[in-house]
Design a protein around this motif. Sequence first.
Motif, PDB file in Angstrom:
ATOM      1  N   GLN A 136       0.830  -1.221   0.000  1.00  0.00           N
ATOM      2  CA  GLN A 136       0.000   0.000   0.000  1.00  0.00           C
ATOM      3  C   GLN A 136       0.857   1.260   0.000  1.00  0.00           C
ATOM      4  O   GLN A 136       0.515   2.244  -0.644  1.00  0.00           O
ATOM      5  CB  GLN A 136      -0.942   0.011   1.214  1.00  0.00           C
ATOM      6  N   GLN A 194      -3.910  12.312  -5.044  1.00  0.00           N
ATOM      7  CA  GLN A 194      -5.276  12.408  -4.480  1.00  0.00           C
ATOM      8  C   GLN A 194      -5.879  13.791  -4.687  1.00  0.00           C
ATOM      9  O   GLN A 194      -7.036  13.898  -5.055  1.00  0.00           O
ATOM     10  CB  GLN A 194      -5.338  12.022  -2.987  1.00  0.00           C
ATOM     11  N   ASP A 212      -3.586   8.566  -8.764  1.00  0.00           N
ATOM     12  CA  ASP A 212      -4.989   8.398  -8.362  1.00  0.00           C
ATOM     13  C   ASP A 212      -5.450   9.754  -7.825  1.00  0.00           C
ATOM     14  O   ASP A 212      -4.669  10.456  -7.167  1.00  0.00           O
ATOM     15  CB  ASP A 212      -5.152   7.427  -7.186  1.00  0.00           C
ATOM     16  N   SER A 234     -16.313   8.546  -1.893  1.00  0.00           N
ATOM     17  CA  SER A 234     -17.381   7.698  -1.368  1.00  0.00           C
ATOM     18  C   SER A 234     -17.123   7.539   0.139  1.00  0.00           C
ATOM     19  O   SER A 234     -16.048   7.087   0.547  1.00  0.00           O
ATOM     20  CB  SER A 234     -17.291   6.363  -2.124  1.00  0.00           C
TER      21      SER A 234
HETATM   22  N1  SAM Z   1      -2.266   2.917  -0.805  1.00  0.00           N
HETATM   23  C1  SAM Z   1      -2.578   3.623  -1.946  1.00  0.00           C
HETATM   24  C2  SAM Z   1      -2.297   5.097  -1.719  1.00  0.00           C
HETATM   25  O1  SAM Z   1      -1.957   5.536  -0.689  1.00  0.00           O
HETATM   26  O2  SAM Z   1      -2.484   5.838  -2.642  1.00  0.00           O
HETATM   27  C3  SAM Z   1      -3.982   3.446  -2.466  1.00  0.00           C
HETATM   28  C4  SAM Z   1      -4.942   2.546  -1.838  1.00  0.00           C
HETATM   29  S1  SAM Z   1      -6.632   2.616  -2.310  1.00  0.00           S
HETATM   30  C5  SAM Z   1      -6.945   0.917  -2.308  1.00  0.00           C
HETATM   31  C6  SAM Z   1      -6.682   2.973  -4.041  1.00  0.00           C
HETATM   32  C7  SAM Z   1      -7.253   4.318  -4.379  1.00  0.00           C
HETATM   33  O3  SAM Z   1      -8.619   4.362  -4.072  1.00  0.00           O
HETATM   34  C8  SAM Z   1      -6.677   5.495  -3.619  1.00  0.00           C
HETATM   35  O4  SAM Z   1      -5.467   5.934  -4.159  1.00  0.00           O
HETATM   36  C9  SAM Z   1      -7.752   6.538  -3.695  1.00  0.00           C
HETATM   37  O5  SAM Z   1      -7.588   7.364  -4.817  1.00  0.00           O
HETATM   38  C10 SAM Z   1      -9.019   5.702  -3.856  1.00  0.00           C
HETATM   39  N2  SAM Z   1      -9.863   5.747  -2.653  1.00  0.00           N
HETATM   40  C11 SAM Z   1      -9.578   5.284  -1.425  1.00  0.00           C
HETATM   41  N3  SAM Z   1     -10.600   5.523  -0.577  1.00  0.00           N
HETATM   42  C12 SAM Z   1     -11.562   6.158  -1.296  1.00  0.00           C
HETATM   43  C13 SAM Z   1     -12.850   6.666  -0.985  1.00  0.00           C
HETATM   44  N4  SAM Z   1     -13.351   6.600   0.237  1.00  0.00           N
HETATM   45  N5  SAM Z   1     -13.566   7.241  -1.989  1.00  0.00           N
HETATM   46  C14 SAM Z   1     -13.068   7.328  -3.236  1.00  0.00           C
HETATM   47  N6  SAM Z   1     -11.857   6.855  -3.580  1.00  0.00           N
HETATM   48  C15 SAM Z   1     -11.104   6.290  -2.636  1.00  0.00           C
END
Ligand code: SAM
Length: 483
Positions: A245, A310, A348, A382
């Motif tokens: 992660q 982000q 992301d 979300s």
């Molecule tokens: N560990 C990675 C990081 O720190 O960027 C990402 C983990 S997460 C599984 C993958 C992506 O989902 C994140 O980078 C973020 O952009 C998105 N994400 C996570 N929580 C979210 C939420 N509550 N609503 C929308 N997108 C979300």
Amino acid sequence: MLDEHEHSLRGVETSEHNPDLCGPEGTVYSVDPLKVAAKNHPLVAGTKVHLLTFGCQMNKYDSEMVAGLLGERGAAFVENPEDAGLLIMNTCSVRGHAEDRVYNRLHLLKERKRREPGFTIAVMGCMAQKEGEQIAKKFPWVDLIVGTRMLDEFPRLLERVREGTPTPLLAIETKPDVKFGETVARRENKFMAYLTVMRGCNKRCTYCVVPYTRGPEVSRRITDIVAEARRLVADGVLEIMLLGQTIDTYGYDLGGDNTLWKLLRELHAIEGLKRIRFITSHPEECREELFSTMHELRDKVMPFIHMPPQSGSDRMLRRMARGYRRERYLEVVRAARERCPEIEFCGDWIVGFSGETDQDFEASLTLMEEVGFQFSYVFKYSVREGTPAQNLDDDVPEEIKKERHARLTELQERISLQRNQAKIGRIEEVLVDGPSKHDSSRLTGRTRSFQLMHFPGTPELVGQIVRVKVTQATPLSLSGELI
Ligand code: SAM
Ligand code: SF4
């Protein structure tokens, strides 16, 4: 992590120890000392399995390992869920709609279970960990619920269900680690394999459920990772994608000189392994030493980094508790490009997070433009139960979230097209994955920077690294001619 889709696995669609986490119909499974289950167990051998995976690469890896464990014990995998005697859903909790899709399927399975009582239904992964008790209560026709740190126990748990243990059997204790032993993943892609090098996360980004579904960060030992990589290479793998992660903090919990760059060096020495990638990087944790190592080992370590910003707004980054500012993100990008000039970035983004104004959103647009990402994944915020941001207002209307999602995606497409068009005339090294889905006279593969490439070619090139001259570009892919 990268993409978020439903995956099919090769012919198959693809805390704390807490024994009280059990609904009335559920059965608590307590951890026995890990024993190696008998191979070809009679209660597993011959079972037709359909394994459906939701979510990120880490879930794909877990699915591939569980499939490996079941395959070793004689299970067979089927494409059509209707033909399966065991349906496994590996679930994702990162956003609400991924959970809703699983709930919908679970509702639909009630009737089948009534018709075929011997049909076994298993739910594993993040939703099992987070919602296991609720799933056991609401969907009593589910047989087995296996959390994120109990996946290595899957075959033994299945055997218990088949032996008549009352169901749903709930296994959501949080062991410190998951040990798949010497199992080789049953992979979707013959030449490319995922390899989880650490589990869990010690960050607390306010929107994110991962620390609660996957637990605290635990790194695997370098010797174990190298041994698994060697087994994969012996099984025909040419490219490995390391998963964590916040992969930059790999080894911190092990102490000593265990670092991501040391791990890269050890893997680099494996004969027969051609390409190494790693995801996901955290802007606050990324070190210059990593980029120098990537450049030094560039014959095998690929120049690609997935480092999610982000948001481009300092105010949002603070509310998200990301631990860096926009300027830090840009500094990391500059340092990376200086030390490893070939490097490409993937990001992301979350749009519509609590309190995001037009001005905050503009800052994401300008950061995207300034960095020049190769591609990006854009998500609408979300709200996730149990996260700190649950206490903040989800005050950006859905319409605005949609509009911002569309604008950021359009901008990324424009940037990707420009960057891809600039590659026309260049020669790229491509690892050939297989025939193109749309045209069997063409092949597809990935360039060093993970770009999809299509080109005319014959099947004997599959699994080779070839040189392709780029002739055309779209936002998502390149096309070219073999040279
Ligand atoms: N560990 C990675 C990081 O720190 O960027 C990402 C983990 S997460 C599984 C993958 C992506 O989902 C994140 O980078 C973020 O952009 C998105 N994400 C996570 N929580 C979210 C939420 N509550 N609503 C929308 N997108 C979300
Ligand atoms: Fe979630 Fe943040 Fe950990 Fe990534 S670093 S998994 S976004 S808490």
